[in-house]
Design a protein around this motif. Structure first.
Motif, PDB file in Angstrom:
ATOM      1  N   SER A  55       5.092   8.399   0.966  1.00  0.00           N
ATOM      2  CA  SER A  55       4.139   8.593  -0.125  1.00  0.00           C
ATOM      3  C   SER A  55       4.703   9.545  -1.164  1.00  0.00           C
ATOM      4  O   SER A  55       5.554  10.391  -0.872  1.00  0.00           O
ATOM      5  CB  SER A  55       2.810   9.142   0.414  1.00  0.00           C
ATOM      6  N   CYS A  56       4.218   9.394  -2.372  1.00  0.00           N
ATOM      7  CA  CYS A  56       4.589  10.259  -3.493  1.00  0.00           C
ATOM      8  C   CYS A  56       3.322  10.951  -3.970  1.00  0.00           C
ATOM      9  O   CYS A  56       2.206  10.433  -3.792  1.00  0.00           O
ATOM     10  CB  CYS A  56       5.205   9.400  -4.601  1.00  0.00           C
ATOM     11  N   MET A  57       3.460  12.113  -4.569  1.00  0.00           N
ATOM     12  CA  MET A  57       2.287  12.826  -5.062  1.00  0.00           C
ATOM     13  C   MET A  57       1.565  12.043  -6.157  1.00  0.00           C
ATOM     14  O   MET A  57       0.414  12.347  -6.495  1.00  0.00           O
ATOM     15  CB  MET A  57       2.688  14.205  -5.570  1.00  0.00           C
ATOM     16  N   LYS A 233       7.285  24.157  -5.361  1.00  0.00           N
ATOM     17  CA  LYS A 233       5.868  23.789  -5.423  1.00  0.00           C
ATOM     18  C   LYS A 233       5.261  23.975  -6.806  1.00  0.00           C
ATOM     19  O   LYS A 233       4.035  24.082  -6.969  1.00  0.00           O
ATOM     20  CB  LYS A 233       5.054  24.586  -4.393  1.00  0.00           C
TER      21      LYS A 233
END
Length: 333
Positions: A55-57, A233
């Motif tokens: 998955s990707c953000m 982040k």
């Protein structure tokens, strides 16, 4: 850092006249790829279930949940993808990427930006659309013998092992014939990121037989891209991406191979053998030891022509990392 390098290449005097460059290739004479074949629900379901569960953000829903409830989403997704293919339009929502810099080796200095490799993350659905297009594009290219035979990158039944075996076989054969070989290892600076969209689209149309709806789709696919960098982040501001093939995409590497296929014709014109994997190109030739200096001069002439072609296509041969390696038995050397 990467963007600064790319802009420097694009704005140098040697590459500023690329619009004046006249393509030497003859027009495509075969059956053109003018429209995509639409997909059934089962086709798309098979592609999704075989895709990596990553998955990707940018994904609204984690891939593992999407796969678990695929039958619920499938009719809507099939309709979306088929409309994308039939209209010749690639949705803008699929053109955004999040780039994560990864350290090339754990032993490298983390404070030096040159030691990082940018890894681009795209949405899961965008890659599904690209897989469908890539499959049909590769079928067209293979059927018309348009892919460079000496390119092992991103092709079925080809790999780094294919390239390695080809090169070592040539070198051993030359030594068996009591000849000295010269191996050139070419390196390009930020090759994938410097591809000129206008020139690529001209090649797809004139050289590779891409027309009508398929051409409209690629006209929509390449421009208008954006990206953000994720580091520690934290997300950077959104940047426009006006050149290069999309990193992390399915189609990007294939488009790069098509964009640079002229290089192989230049090398073969000089009578040299060539094999490559993506942007790593190896040139091989051999001669008797007393004609070795003549071979070196021919290599230099070949590299000069390659350098000129790259300049006209807004690419840059990295002369600092390009290497020559003479290969032969210890008696010949």
């Amino acid at each position: 850092m990467i963007l600064h390098i790319i802009l420097k290449i694009k704005l140098t005097k040697s590459t500023s006249n690329c619009e004046e460059f006249v393509l030497n290739e003859s027009s495509f004479a075969g059956l053109k790829l003018s429209s995509f074949c639409l997909c059934s629900c089962s086709d798309i379901k098979n592609i999704i279930l075989k895709a990596p569960t990553t998955s990707c953000m940018l994904d609204d829903l984690p891939t593992h949940i999407f796969k678990k409830h695929i039958d619920l989403f499938l009719p809507y997704l099939t309709d979306l993808i088929n409309k994308c293919l039939s209209s010749g339009h690639f949705p803008s929502a699929f053109k955004h990427a999040v780039v994560k810099p990864l350290l090339k080796k754990e032993s490298l200095d983390e404070s030096d930006i040159k030691n990082y490799r940018p890894v681009s993350n795209l949405s899961f659905i965008s890659k599904i659309v690209e897989q469908i297009v890539a499959k049909q594009l590769l079928f067209h290219l293979t059927a018309n013998s348009l892919l460079p035979m000496c390119q092992s990158g991103y092709r079925q039944f080809h790999s780094t092992e294919t390239a390695l075996l080809e090169i070592t076989s040539e070198l051993y054969a030359s030594m068996d014939e009591q000849k000295v070989s010269l191996l050139a290892l070419l390196d390009m600076t930020a090759a994938f990121d410097c591809v000129d969209h206008a020139l690529l689209l001209r090649k797809l149309s004139g050289v590779y037989g891409i027309s009508d709806t398929v051409k409209l789709w690629f006209d929509s696919y390449l421009p208008g891209r954006t990206q953000q960098v994720m580091f520690a982040k934290t997300l950077s501001m959104v940047d426009d991406v006006s050149f290069g093939v999309p990193r992390g995409s399915v189609l990007g590497p294939i488009l790069f191979i098509l964009y640079t296929s002229d290089v192989f014709r230049i090398i073969e014109k000089f009578g040299f053998k060539v094999h490559a994997f993506a942007d790593d190109i190896q040139i091989i030739s051999n001669s008797s030891s007393f004609l070795f200096q003549n071979l070196v001069q021919r290599f230099l002439s070949c590299l000069s022509e390659i350098d000129g072609w790259m300049s006209s296509h807004r690419l840059k041969l990295n002369q600092c990392k390009t290497q020559f390696l003479p290969v032969g038995t210890w008696q010949q050397m």
